[in-house]
Design a protein around this motif. Structure first.
Motif, PDB file in Angstrom:
ATOM      1  N   THR A   1       0.525  -5.766  -4.850  1.00  0.00           N
ATOM      2  CA  THR A   1       0.944  -4.237  -4.576  1.00  0.00           C
ATOM      3  C   THR A   1       2.045  -3.753  -5.626  1.00  0.00           C
ATOM      4  O   THR A   1       2.867  -4.428  -6.287  1.00  0.00           O
ATOM      5  CB  THR A   1       1.630  -4.227  -3.174  1.00  0.00           C
ATOM      6  OG1 THR A   1       1.458  -2.896  -2.770  1.00  0.00           O
ATOM      7  CG2 THR A   1       2.752  -4.888  -2.990  1.00  0.00           C
ATOM      8  N   HIS A   2       2.427  -2.383  -5.587  1.00  0.00           N
ATOM      9  CA  HIS A   2       3.212  -1.652  -6.271  1.00  0.00           C
ATOM     10  C   HIS A   2       3.513  -2.150  -7.641  1.00  0.00           C
ATOM     11  O   HIS A   2       4.717  -2.659  -8.003  1.00  0.00           O
ATOM     12  CB  HIS A   2       4.484  -1.415  -5.588  1.00  0.00           C
ATOM     13  CG  HIS A   2       4.921  -2.381  -4.656  1.00  0.00           C
ATOM     14  ND1 HIS A   2       5.493  -3.428  -5.042  1.00  0.00           N
ATOM     15  CD2 HIS A   2       5.107  -2.298  -3.233  1.00  0.00           C
ATOM     16  CE1 HIS A   2       6.044  -4.116  -4.100  1.00  0.00           C
ATOM     17  NE2 HIS A   2       5.565  -3.758  -3.121  1.00  0.00           N
ATOM     18  N   CYS A   3       2.365  -2.417  -8.556  1.00  0.00           N
ATOM     19  CA  CYS A   3       2.468  -3.388  -9.716  1.00  0.00           C
ATOM     20  C   CYS A   3       3.590  -2.429 -10.653  1.00  0.00           C
ATOM     21  O   CYS A   3       4.019  -3.463 -11.541  1.00  0.00           O
ATOM     22  CB  CYS A   3       1.165  -3.394 -10.366  1.00  0.00           C
ATOM     23  SG  CYS A   3       1.035  -4.418 -11.676  1.00  0.00           S
ATOM     24  N   GLU A  37       0.547   0.533   7.101  1.00  0.00           N
ATOM     25  CA  GLU A  37       2.032  -0.073   7.044  1.00  0.00           C
ATOM     26  C   GLU A  37       1.874  -1.423   6.509  1.00  0.00           C
ATOM     27  O   GLU A  37       1.383  -2.593   7.266  1.00  0.00           O
ATOM     28  CB  GLU A  37       2.527   0.250   8.109  1.00  0.00           C
ATOM     29  CG  GLU A  37       3.901  -0.781   8.563  1.00  0.00           C
ATOM     30  CD  GLU A  37       5.073  -0.404   7.569  1.00  0.00           C
ATOM     31  OE1 GLU A  37       5.420   0.605   7.585  1.00  0.00           O
ATOM     32  OE2 GLU A  37       5.478  -1.296   6.889  1.00  0.00           O
ATOM     33  N   PRO A  38       2.507  -1.780   5.105  1.00  0.00           N
ATOM     34  CA  PRO A  38       2.178  -2.954   4.882  1.00  0.00           C
ATOM     35  C   PRO A  38       3.334  -4.073   4.965  1.00  0.00           C
ATOM     36  O   PRO A  38       3.430  -5.056   4.224  1.00  0.00           O
ATOM     37  CB  PRO A  38       2.385  -2.468   3.183  1.00  0.00           C
ATOM     38  CG  PRO A  38       3.488  -1.617   3.181  1.00  0.00           C
ATOM     39  CD  PRO A  38       3.091  -0.743   4.353  1.00  0.00           C
ATOM     40  N   ALA A  39       4.162  -3.839   5.649  1.00  0.00           N
ATOM     41  CA  ALA A  39       5.265  -4.759   5.836  1.00  0.00           C
ATOM     42  C   ALA A  39       5.836  -5.041   7.471  1.00  0.00           C
ATOM     43  O   ALA A  39       6.881  -4.103   7.690  1.00  0.00           O
ATOM     44  CB  ALA A  39       6.514  -4.928   4.883  1.00  0.00           C
ATOM     45  N   ILE A  89      -3.504   2.683   0.958  1.00  0.00           N
ATOM     46  CA  ILE A  89      -3.285   1.115   1.336  1.00  0.00           C
ATOM     47  C   ILE A  89      -1.851   0.381   1.511  1.00  0.00           C
ATOM     48  O   ILE A  89      -1.948  -0.584   1.942  1.00  0.00           O
ATOM     49  CB  ILE A  89      -4.114   0.538  -0.077  1.00  0.00           C
ATOM     50  CG1 ILE A  89      -4.438  -0.914   0.284  1.00  0.00           C
ATOM     51  CG2 ILE A  89      -3.161   0.774  -1.342  1.00  0.00           C
ATOM     52  CD1 ILE A  89      -5.589  -1.671  -0.835  1.00  0.00           C
ATOM     53  N   HIS A  90      -1.093   1.399   1.255  1.00  0.00           N
ATOM     54  CA  HIS A  90       0.364   0.678   1.083  1.00  0.00           C
ATOM     55  C   HIS A  90       1.517   1.794   1.077  1.00  0.00           C
ATOM     56  O   HIS A  90       1.729   2.462   0.101  1.00  0.00           O
ATOM     57  CB  HIS A  90       0.614  -0.044  -0.285  1.00  0.00           C
ATOM     58  CG  HIS A  90       1.927  -0.895  -0.235  1.00  0.00           C
ATOM     59  ND1 HIS A  90       1.869  -2.353  -0.214  1.00  0.00           N
ATOM     60  CD2 HIS A  90       2.911  -0.643  -0.272  1.00  0.00           C
ATOM     61  CE1 HIS A  90       2.980  -2.722  -0.278  1.00  0.00           C
ATOM     62  NE2 HIS A  90       3.926  -1.787  -0.553  1.00  0.00           N
ATOM     63  N   SER A  91       1.769   1.988   2.395  1.00  0.00           N
ATOM     64  CA  SER A  91       3.074   3.097   2.773  1.00  0.00           C
ATOM     65  C   SER A  91       3.703   2.865   3.856  1.00  0.00           C
ATOM     66  O   SER A  91       3.301   2.489   5.128  1.00  0.00           O
ATOM     67  CB  SER A  91       2.323   4.451   3.056  1.00  0.00           C
ATOM     68  OG  SER A  91       3.101   5.532   3.436  1.00  0.00           O
ATOM     69  N   HIS A  92       5.070   2.621   3.577  1.00  0.00           N
ATOM     70  CA  HIS A  92       5.961   2.270   4.809  1.00  0.00           C
ATOM     71  C   HIS A  92       6.459   3.229   5.656  1.00  0.00           C
ATOM     72  O   HIS A  92       7.256   4.217   5.245  1.00  0.00           O
ATOM     73  CB  HIS A  92       7.244   1.567   4.176  1.00  0.00           C
ATOM     74  CG  HIS A  92       7.064   0.407   3.132  1.00  0.00           C
ATOM     75  ND1 HIS A  92       6.968  -0.814   3.779  1.00  0.00           N
ATOM     76  CD2 HIS A  92       6.764   0.299   1.996  1.00  0.00           C
ATOM     77  CE1 HIS A  92       6.737  -1.754   2.519  1.00  0.00           C
ATOM     78  NE2 HIS A  92       6.703  -1.128   1.534  1.00  0.00           N
ATOM     79  N   ILE A  93       5.604   3.354   6.706  1.00  0.00           N
ATOM     80  CA  ILE A  93       5.893   4.509   7.753  1.00  0.00           C
ATOM     81  C   ILE A  93       6.400   4.191   8.842  1.00  0.00           C
ATOM     82  O   ILE A  93       6.635   4.998   9.644  1.00  0.00           O
ATOM     83  CB  ILE A  93       4.283   5.275   7.872  1.00  0.00           C
ATOM     84  CG1 ILE A  93       3.271   4.057   8.202  1.00  0.00           C
ATOM     85  CG2 ILE A  93       3.955   5.919   6.621  1.00  0.00           C
ATOM     86  CD1 ILE A  93       1.971   4.740   8.727  1.00  0.00           C
ATOM     87  N   THR A 143       2.813   5.428  -4.183  1.00  0.00           N
ATOM     88  CA  THR A 143       4.149   5.622  -4.463  1.00  0.00           C
ATOM     89  C   THR A 143       5.040   4.262  -4.046  1.00  0.00           C
ATOM     90  O   THR A 143       6.295   4.445  -4.051  1.00  0.00           O
ATOM     91  CB  THR A 143       4.941   7.009  -4.168  1.00  0.00           C
ATOM     92  OG1 THR A 143       4.871   7.005  -2.852  1.00  0.00           O
ATOM     93  CG2 THR A 143       4.263   8.017  -4.870  1.00  0.00           C
ATOM     94  N   ASP A 144       4.320   3.399  -3.279  1.00  0.00           N
ATOM     95  CA  ASP A 144       4.889   2.451  -2.342  1.00  0.00           C
ATOM     96  C   ASP A 144       6.028   3.192  -1.413  1.00  0.00           C
ATOM     97  O   ASP A 144       7.254   2.875  -1.144  1.00  0.00           O
ATOM     98  CB  ASP A 144       5.878   1.530  -3.375  1.00  0.00           C
ATOM     99  CG  ASP A 144       6.361   0.254  -2.387  1.00  0.00           C
ATOM    100  OD1 ASP A 144       5.882   0.244  -1.387  1.00  0.00           O
ATOM    101  OD2 ASP A 144       7.245  -0.475  -3.061  1.00  0.00           O
ATOM    102  N   HIS A 145       5.533   4.325  -0.981  1.00  0.00           N
ATOM    103  CA  HIS A 145       6.272   5.196  -0.004  1.00  0.00           C
ATOM    104  C   HIS A 145       7.232   4.527   0.802  1.00  0.00           C
ATOM    105  O   HIS A 145       6.677   3.389   1.492  1.00  0.00           O
ATOM    106  CB  HIS A 145       5.543   6.056   0.774  1.00  0.00           C
ATOM    107  CG  HIS A 145       6.092   6.758   1.967  1.00  0.00           C
ATOM    108  ND1 HIS A 145       6.905   7.908   1.877  1.00  0.00           N
ATOM    109  CD2 HIS A 145       6.401   6.328   3.294  1.00  0.00           C
ATOM    110  CE1 HIS A 145       7.302   8.247   2.859  1.00  0.00           C
ATOM    111  NE2 HIS A 145       7.121   7.421   3.922  1.00  0.00           N
ATOM    112  N   PRO A 146       8.644   4.667   0.752  1.00  0.00           N
ATOM    113  CA  PRO A 146       9.271   5.744   0.308  1.00  0.00           C
ATOM    114  C   PRO A 146       9.878   4.944  -1.206  1.00  0.00           C
ATOM    115  O   PRO A 146      10.749   5.890  -1.754  1.00  0.00           O
ATOM    116  CB  PRO A 146      10.433   6.278   1.082  1.00  0.00           C
ATOM    117  CG  PRO A 146      10.738   4.960   1.909  1.00  0.00           C
ATOM    118  CD  PRO A 146       9.398   4.258   1.969  1.00  0.00           C
ATOM    119  N   ASN A 147       9.509   4.050  -1.679  1.00  0.00           N
ATOM    120  CA  ASN A 147      10.252   3.407  -2.672  1.00  0.00           C
ATOM    121  C   ASN A 147      10.366   3.935  -4.033  1.00  0.00           C
ATOM    122  O   ASN A 147      11.264   4.327  -4.574  1.00  0.00           O
ATOM    123  CB  ASN A 147       9.809   1.933  -2.721  1.00  0.00           C
ATOM    124  CG  ASN A 147      10.099   0.862  -1.837  1.00  0.00           C
ATOM    125  OD1 ASN A 147      11.375   0.511  -1.570  1.00  0.00           O
ATOM    126  ND2 ASN A 147       9.342   0.513  -0.841  1.00  0.00           N
ATOM    127  N   GLY A 148       9.089   4.224  -4.483  1.00  0.00           N
ATOM    128  CA  GLY A 148       8.866   5.363  -5.617  1.00  0.00           C
ATOM    129  C   GLY A 148       9.146   6.671  -5.475  1.00  0.00           C
ATOM    130  O   GLY A 148       9.318   7.508  -6.437  1.00  0.00           O
TER     131      GLY A 148
END
Ligand SMILES: [Zn+2]
Length: 572
Positions: free
Chosen positions: A270-272, A117-119, A57-61, A395-400
């Protein structure tokens, strides 16, 4: 493509109430059917479990900031992450920000077949879709960013929710987007003036709207349009000690907004983990996860994803539209020890009257108290929230940390011994004293893992064609080698690291951890319902104000259909 019958496996299909039953799955013409008649390829899944393909549901790819992240991190290419070209696959590289081809292969090997891709900054939509076109196997969707957009701020200020909805719908069409993303509402616009928004009632310069009004307005517009997903929100104050109470206040904003028919929730936060902190400073930093969980356990309008932190050998790359947060992290970098001089690399970006962004490399160390507490908070959230349909694995890829660490996260969630081992033998003692993790006995079941990684995420996104294996679902399947009656931490991590089979639209794309086919698959979009007269009036309005907002011509703004040769309207 041959029809498929998957025999003898134990099926985990939570949306159809199937919890580890021996059951054959039949796939014809890329879709799950009751029975294939005639010739079919048979897969013997004895000793294996079968789940729907994973849905992230949420991964910056993909997109501009991801690509800038690659450029900023030439060192992000350790040799063990270099992938050689084969007859079927292209070469790839990158640990925390993998190249596009590698991203598709790595997800497929984990059993994932859909990634969001969430953003997507609206002006960068072209770049996002260009990368999607070079990302094999998985279906992709992108969420346009609305929370600091000048047109949005104007319609919110004037309380014109129908016009706001029409604008949202036009942007979904113009950028081939999927859902409403909001990042640090109001705060990113104020960041253009060197400031931020720290409370729900702070004012946004020149527009005189507040974060509360932005969230409320966009949530109402979302439900007016009857979009498949809810608003998807990255809150204010991300990363700051004590932010958990602000998060709970933020959840309350949409308590009274009625979700569209068929959906209980109206708000995805997201990414609580990054917004569940207690304490008042870095010295007394602690967990607010129990309070957040208490709220979520008594309210069904909220869903969350974890934003789990993982400890890796190499630094990860944080990237977000939350420009002011990345500036703060850049200065906090001194508490990390990511190899090179800490905190030096930082990029800030501004996307005309739409959004901002920032990128900072970061090393999460278990010996650093704050990082160890962050790690524990993500797990606490997942384990303290009772309904797995309200919190999902990311993991809010790649943030966490990179998405390739999901098997480790699953291990910690399913096996108390494994997480206690990290907590007591690897982490700073503060992770035990400042959180409740050591006292939590819950171990997720395979059925619950299926919910937090595919059934729940697909449902939350409103993607009814996936996340399950009922008749008519797309033929996306992940088959893992694990014995549900006899596993430990090691065997869990091993099984989820590499599928025995991944099947995409009825085609075997991974077998025994090797890519067997590499098609470029679909881009998923959504369309809202809006009166044509309102839509046309808003387009006129937008054209009229265009030159105050943009350096590019209106006619060059919307991206062409050739950017999405395989498109699927998810709520058609
Ligand atoms: Zn994110």
């Amino acid at each position: 493509m041959a029809d498929l019958i998957i025999k003898n496996g134990l099926v985990y299909d939570p949306l159809n109430n199937i919890d580890g039953e021996k059951k054959d799955i039949h796939i014809k013409d890329g879709k799950v059917v009751e029975k294939v008649n005639g010739d079919a390829k048979v897969i013997d899944a004895s000793g294996m479990i079968i789940m729907p393909g994973g849905v992230d549901i949420h991964s910056h790819i993909a997109g501009a900031k991801v690509n800038v992240g690659r450029a900023l991190r030439p060192e992000d290419k350790p040799p063990e992450f270099n992938e050689k070209r084969t007859k079927l696959t292209r070469a790839g590289s990158g640990f925390s920000v993998p190249s596009t081809w590698a991203t598709g292969y790595r997800y497929a090997k984990l059993g994932y077949t859909t990634v969001v891709e969430p953003a997507m900054p609206l002006l960068e939509a072209r770049h996002t879709h260009e990368e999607f076109l070079e990302m094999p196997i998985i279906d992709k969707a992108a969420m346009p960013i609305y929370g600091n957009n000048w047109f949005v701020l104007k319609y919110v200020r004037d309380n014109e929710i129908d016009k706001l909805a029409a604008y949202v719908n036009w942007i979904l069409k113009a950028t081939k987007g999927f859902a409403i993303k909001i990042v640090n509402p109001g705060g990113v616009e104020n960041w253009a003036w060197g400031k931020n928004c720290e409370s729900l009632d702070d004012h946004v310069f020149h527009f005189e709207v507040t974060p509360r009004e932005i969230i409320e307005g966009l949530a109402k517009a979302n439900e007016l349009l009857e979009l498949p997903h809810t608003i998807h929100v990255h809150g204010n104050n991300l990363g700051h000690p004590g932010n958990y109470s602000h998060s709970i206040e933020t959840f309350k904003v949409t308590e009274k907004i009625t979700p569209k028919k068929g959906r209980k929730s109206n708000f995805h936060f997201t990414h609580c983990q990054f917004n569940a902190y207690a304490g008042t400073n870095w010295g007394n930093f602690g967990s607010g996860a129990a309070e957040v969980a208490k709220y979520v356990n008594s309210h069904d309008h909220i869903t969350l994803d974890m934003g789990q932190v993982v400890f890796t050998k190499y630094a990860t790359t944080t990237m977000t539209a939350d420009g002011p947060w990345e500036f703060a992290l850049h200065h906090l970098g001194g508490m990390s020890n990511w190899g090179n001089k800490p905190g030096v690399k930082w990029i800030n970006g501004q996307v005309e009257g739409e959004s901002g962004s920032g990128i900072v490399p970061y090393f999460f160390s278990p010996k650093v108290a704050v990082n160890a507490i962050q790690w524990a908070i993500g797990l606490e959230l997942m384990l303290l929230i009772k309904n797995p349909f309200q919190i999902f694995m990311t993991t809010d890829h790649p943030n966490g940390g990179p998405f390739t660490c999901y098997p480790q996260v699953i291990r910690w969630l399913m096996d108390k011994k494994s997480r206690d081992d990290v907590l007591t033998n690897v982490c700073s003692a503060k992770a035990s004293s400042q959180t409740q993790l050591k006292d939590i006995d819950r171990e997720l079941t395979l059925n619950e893992i299926a919910i937090i990684s595919r059934a729940g995420t697909a449902k939350c996104l409103g993607m009814t064609d996936r996340g399950h294996l009922g008749k008519g679902a797309i033929g996306d399947v992940a088959i893992y080698k694990i014995d549900p009656n006899n596993y430990d931490g090691h065997s869990i991590e091993k099984a989820f690291s590499s599928t025995a089979y991944t099947i995409k639209d009825g085609q075997i794309v991974v077998k025994d951890g090797e890519i067997t086919a590499s098609p470029i698959n679909k881009t998923l979009v959504s369309k809202g319902k809006i009166k044509e007269s309102v839509y046309n009036a808003v387009l006129d309005d937008v054209r009229g104000h265009w030159r105050d907002h943009y350096s590019i011509n209106f006619n060059n703004y919307a991206i062409g259909d050739h950017y999405t040769p395989k498109i699927k309207v998810i709520n058609a």
